[in-house]
Design a protein around this motif. Structure first.
Motif, PDB file in Angstrom:
ATOM      1  N   GLN A  74       1.015  -1.185   0.012  1.00 51.30           N
ATOM      2  CA  GLN A  74       0.075   0.013   0.057  1.00 51.30           C
ATOM      3  C   GLN A  74       0.707   1.174  -0.069  1.00 51.30           C
ATOM      4  OE1 GLN A  74      -3.941  -0.836   2.456  1.00 51.30           O
ATOM      5  NE2 GLN A  74      -2.228  -1.254   3.798  1.00 51.30           N
ATOM      6  N   PHE A  75       0.437   2.366  -0.892  1.00 55.34           N
ATOM      7  CA  PHE A  75       1.386   3.241  -0.865  1.00 55.34           C
ATOM      8  C   PHE A  75       0.366   4.470  -0.773  1.00 55.34           C
ATOM      9  CE2 PHE A  75       3.719  -0.026  -2.314  1.00 55.34           C
ATOM     10  CZ  PHE A  75       5.136   0.549  -2.376  1.00 55.34           C
ATOM     11  N   LEU A  76       0.841   5.690  -0.310  1.00 58.82           N
ATOM     12  CA  LEU A  76       0.158   7.023  -0.022  1.00 58.82           C
ATOM     13  C   LEU A  76       0.970   7.951  -0.610  1.00 58.82           C
ATOM     14  CD1 LEU A  76      -2.283   8.999   0.503  1.00 58.82           C
ATOM     15  CD2 LEU A  76      -1.560   8.769   2.984  1.00 58.82           C
ATOM     16  N   ASP A  77       0.901   8.472  -1.863  1.00 54.61           N
ATOM     17  CA  ASP A  77       1.734   9.272  -2.485  1.00 54.61           C
ATOM     18  C   ASP A  77       1.168  10.837  -2.336  1.00 54.61           C
ATOM     19  OD1 ASP A  77       3.996  10.071  -3.852  1.00 54.61           O
ATOM     20  OD2 ASP A  77       2.641  10.419  -5.730  1.00 54.61           O
ATOM     21  N   ILE A  78       1.823  11.693  -1.723  1.00 57.47           N
ATOM     22  CA  ILE A  78       1.219  13.111  -1.393  1.00 57.47           C
ATOM     23  C   ILE A  78       2.321  14.286  -2.018  1.00 57.47           C
ATOM     24  CG2 ILE A  78       0.588  14.906   0.115  1.00 57.47           C
ATOM     25  CD1 ILE A  78       0.297  12.704   2.212  1.00 57.47           C
ATOM     26  N   GLY A  79       1.599  15.242  -2.883  1.00 58.00           N
ATOM     27  CA  GLY A  79       2.413  15.935  -3.758  1.00 58.00           C
ATOM     28  C   GLY A  79       2.542  15.214  -4.845  1.00 58.00           C
ATOM     29  N   VAL A 102      -2.884   5.450  -3.547  1.00 54.09           N
ATOM     30  CA  VAL A 102      -3.475   6.531  -3.464  1.00 54.09           C
ATOM     31  C   VAL A 102      -2.669   7.696  -3.569  1.00 54.09           C
ATOM     32  CG1 VAL A 102      -4.972   8.123  -2.058  1.00 54.09           C
ATOM     33  CG2 VAL A 102      -5.232   5.368  -1.688  1.00 54.09           C
ATOM     34  N   TYR A 103      -3.153   8.708  -4.708  1.00 52.66           N
ATOM     35  CA  TYR A 103      -2.242   9.889  -4.917  1.00 52.66           C
ATOM     36  C   TYR A 103      -3.083  10.905  -4.391  1.00 52.66           C
ATOM     37  CZ  TYR A 103       0.121   7.071  -8.545  1.00 52.66           C
ATOM     38  OH  TYR A 103       1.180   6.204  -9.494  1.00 52.66           O
ATOM     39  N   ALA A 104      -2.388  11.876  -3.821  1.00 47.61           N
ATOM     40  CA  ALA A 104      -2.917  13.224  -3.343  1.00 47.61           C
ATOM     41  C   ALA A 104      -2.231  14.519  -3.751  1.00 47.61           C
ATOM     42  CB  ALA A 104      -3.151  13.389  -2.005  1.00 47.61           C
ATOM     43  N   ASP A 105      -2.962  15.489  -4.627  1.00 41.85           N
ATOM     44  CA  ASP A 105      -2.335  16.597  -4.959  1.00 41.85           C
ATOM     45  C   ASP A 105      -3.421  17.813  -4.913  1.00 41.85           C
ATOM     46  OD1 ASP A 105      -0.941  18.872  -6.552  1.00 41.85           O
ATOM     47  OD2 ASP A 105       0.565  17.233  -6.488  1.00 41.85           O
ATOM     48  N   ASP A 132      -4.737  19.029  -0.119  1.00 41.66           N
ATOM     49  CA  ASP A 132      -3.691  19.933   0.438  1.00 41.66           C
ATOM     50  C   ASP A 132      -2.967  18.909   1.482  1.00 41.66           C
ATOM     51  OD1 ASP A 132      -1.818  22.008   1.669  1.00 41.66           O
ATOM     52  OD2 ASP A 132      -2.505  23.026  -0.025  1.00 41.66           O
ATOM     53  N   PHE A 133      -1.692  18.909   1.003  1.00 39.17           N
ATOM     54  CA  PHE A 133      -0.644  18.348   2.669  1.00 39.17           C
ATOM     55  C   PHE A 133      -1.092  18.979   3.782  1.00 39.17           C
ATOM     56  CE2 PHE A 133       3.343  19.127   4.853  1.00 39.17           C
ATOM     57  CZ  PHE A 133       3.640  17.804   5.285  1.00 39.17           C
ATOM     58  N   ALA A 154       3.364   2.736   2.662  1.00 43.02           N
ATOM     59  CA  ALA A 154       4.392   3.469   2.377  1.00 43.02           C
ATOM     60  C   ALA A 154       4.099   5.157   2.195  1.00 43.02           C
ATOM     61  CB  ALA A 154       5.164   2.945   1.084  1.00 43.02           C
ATOM     62  N   LEU A 155       4.394   5.814   3.088  1.00 47.54           N
ATOM     63  CA  LEU A 155       4.248   7.619   2.841  1.00 47.54           C
ATOM     64  C   LEU A 155       4.965   8.055   2.045  1.00 47.54           C
ATOM     65  CD1 LEU A 155       2.281   9.988   3.365  1.00 47.54           C
ATOM     66  CD2 LEU A 155       3.711  10.029   5.717  1.00 47.54           C
ATOM     67  N   SER A 156       4.741   8.478   0.704  1.00 49.97           N
ATOM     68  CA  SER A 156       5.683   9.080  -0.096  1.00 49.97           C
ATOM     69  C   SER A 156       5.519  10.355  -0.327  1.00 49.97           C
ATOM     70  CB  SER A 156       5.631   8.469  -1.425  1.00 49.97           C
ATOM     71  OG  SER A 156       6.701   9.065  -2.413  1.00 49.97           O
ATOM     72  N   LEU A 157       6.564  11.322   0.396  1.00 54.91           N
ATOM     73  CA  LEU A 157       6.557  12.889   0.224  1.00 54.91           C
ATOM     74  C   LEU A 157       7.982  13.340  -0.339  1.00 54.91           C
ATOM     75  CD1 LEU A 157       5.714  13.458   3.911  1.00 54.91           C
ATOM     76  CD2 LEU A 157       4.061  13.229   2.035  1.00 54.91           C
ATOM     77  N   VAL A 158       7.798  13.133  -1.864  1.00 52.64           N
ATOM     78  CA  VAL A 158       8.973  13.243  -2.710  1.00 52.64           C
ATOM     79  C   VAL A 158       8.841  14.462  -3.284  1.00 52.64           C
ATOM     80  CG1 VAL A 158      10.074  12.392  -4.705  1.00 52.64           C
ATOM     81  CG2 VAL A 158       9.266  10.856  -3.053  1.00 52.64           C
ATOM     82  N   ALA A 159       9.920  15.288  -3.123  1.00 54.19           N
ATOM     83  CA  ALA A 159      10.130  16.675  -3.413  1.00 54.19           C
ATOM     84  C   ALA A 159       9.026  17.597  -3.134  1.00 54.19           C
ATOM     85  CB  ALA A 159      10.262  16.885  -5.294  1.00 54.19           C
ATOM     86  N   LEU A 160       8.365  17.321  -1.992  1.00 55.56           N
ATOM     87  CA  LEU A 160       7.143  18.175  -1.336  1.00 55.56           C
ATOM     88  C   LEU A 160       7.518  19.067  -0.409  1.00 55.56           C
ATOM     89  CD1 LEU A 160       4.112  18.959  -1.260  1.00 55.56           C
ATOM     90  CD2 LEU A 160       3.906  16.747   0.223  1.00 55.56           C
ATOM     91  N   LEU A 161       8.471  18.721   0.614  1.00 58.54           N
ATOM     92  CA  LEU A 161       8.458  19.447   1.996  1.00 58.54           C
ATOM     93  C   LEU A 161       9.426  20.608   1.540  1.00 58.54           C
ATOM     94  CD1 LEU A 161       9.010  16.413   4.378  1.00 58.54           C
ATOM     95  CD2 LEU A 161       6.953  17.799   3.834  1.00 58.54           C
TER      96      LEU A 161
END
Length: 267
Positions: A74-79, A102-105, A132-133, A154-161
């Motif tokens: 399971q993956f949660l990709d934000i941004g 799940v993608y979020a943007d 929004d994050f 897996a929480l993915s916050l790639v190039a977001l913070l």
């Protein structure tokens, strides 16, 4: 700051947007003259930014593949940003076809392309939420419709913070997201840093902030704080090109790209 100029689809073409600038750096076509101008300013201050975008993308691929190989389903990709193939779900479903993503943007141009994020394998599932994050509660509520948060994610916050300023307390938000996830979940991060050329990155940050994006680069120590209470996966915090590099995947310049990355496990 430029005035907002919204098209029929709600996309603001009156000021630059970080997702569209990133798309420009990657050679994409989902960007507008206002994005080109801001992106070229960034390039003038930091000419390697296009290589940095690719280094970041390559890290995401390697991290996703590693986590899927370790049994994460399971993956949660934000941004999420504008889709570029292969997308995260294509990477992980190639390893485990039953994976759910799940993608979020919050960018309407990403919503316009969301259909590209929903082409799941028959065994797996993908979903997209416009959020929004800074609203982790909404993201988690939407994620629960697709993901079982009682099992590792897996929480993915790639190039977001580096697009979230301290005023919004990103450390608290990351902790809130992780608190909702089961033990055995993982956090994957990448983050631009000004450690090696602070003057250039001060100018880059000014370009983003002038366009309305609250950019903020951070030091290695500041980046490491996001992993407090977690167990770092080897080789720990590294520059992007040095984290599980693939043979022949980077030239020597890649090792100097100022992008910290890391993956860690929630005990």
């Amino acid at each position: 700051m430029a005035e907002a100029d919204f098209g029929a689809d709600g996309i603001d073409t009156g000021r630059p947007q970080s997702a569209r600038m990133y798309d420009y750096f990657l050679g994409g076509k989902d960007n507008y003259p206002v994005d080109w101008k801001a992106a070229e300013q960034v390039i003038s201050f930091f000419p390697a930014v296009e290589k940095m975008a690719k280094t970041n993308r390559d890290f995401m691929h390697r991290a996703a593949r590693l986590l899927a190989g370790r049994g994460i389903r399971q993956f949660l990709d934000i941004g999420t940003g504008i889709p570029t193939e292969p997308n995260l779900h294509q990477i992980v479903q190639a390893v485990t076809p039953a994976a759910r993503v799940v993608y979020a943007d919050n960018d309407p141009i990403v919503l316009r392309h969301a259909q590209a994020l929903l082409h799941s394998t028959p065994e797996g599932r993908t979903a997209f939420v416009r959020a929004d994050f800074r609203d982790p509660g909404r993201i988690l509520a939407a994620a629960r419709e697709t993901l079982d948060l009682s099992r590792p994610v897996a929480l993915s916050l790639v190039a977001l913070l580096h697009l979230v300023a301290d005023e919004d307390d990103p450390y608290r938000i990351v902790a809130e997201l992780l608190d909702a996830l089961a033990p055995g979940s993982h956090l994957a991060l990448s983050h631009a840093t000004g450690d090696f050329d602070p003057e250039a990155w001060e100018r880059v940050v000014e370009v983003y902030r002038a366009g309305g994006t609250a950019a903020q680069v951070r030091s290695r120590a500041e980046f490491a704080r996001f992993f407090d209470g977690l167990d770092l996966v080897g080789p720990g915090i590294q520059l992007g090109a040095l984290w599980h590099p693939e043979p022949g995947g980077q030239d020597d310049d890649g090792a100097r790209i100022p992008l910290y990355v890391g993956v860690a496990r929630k005990p």
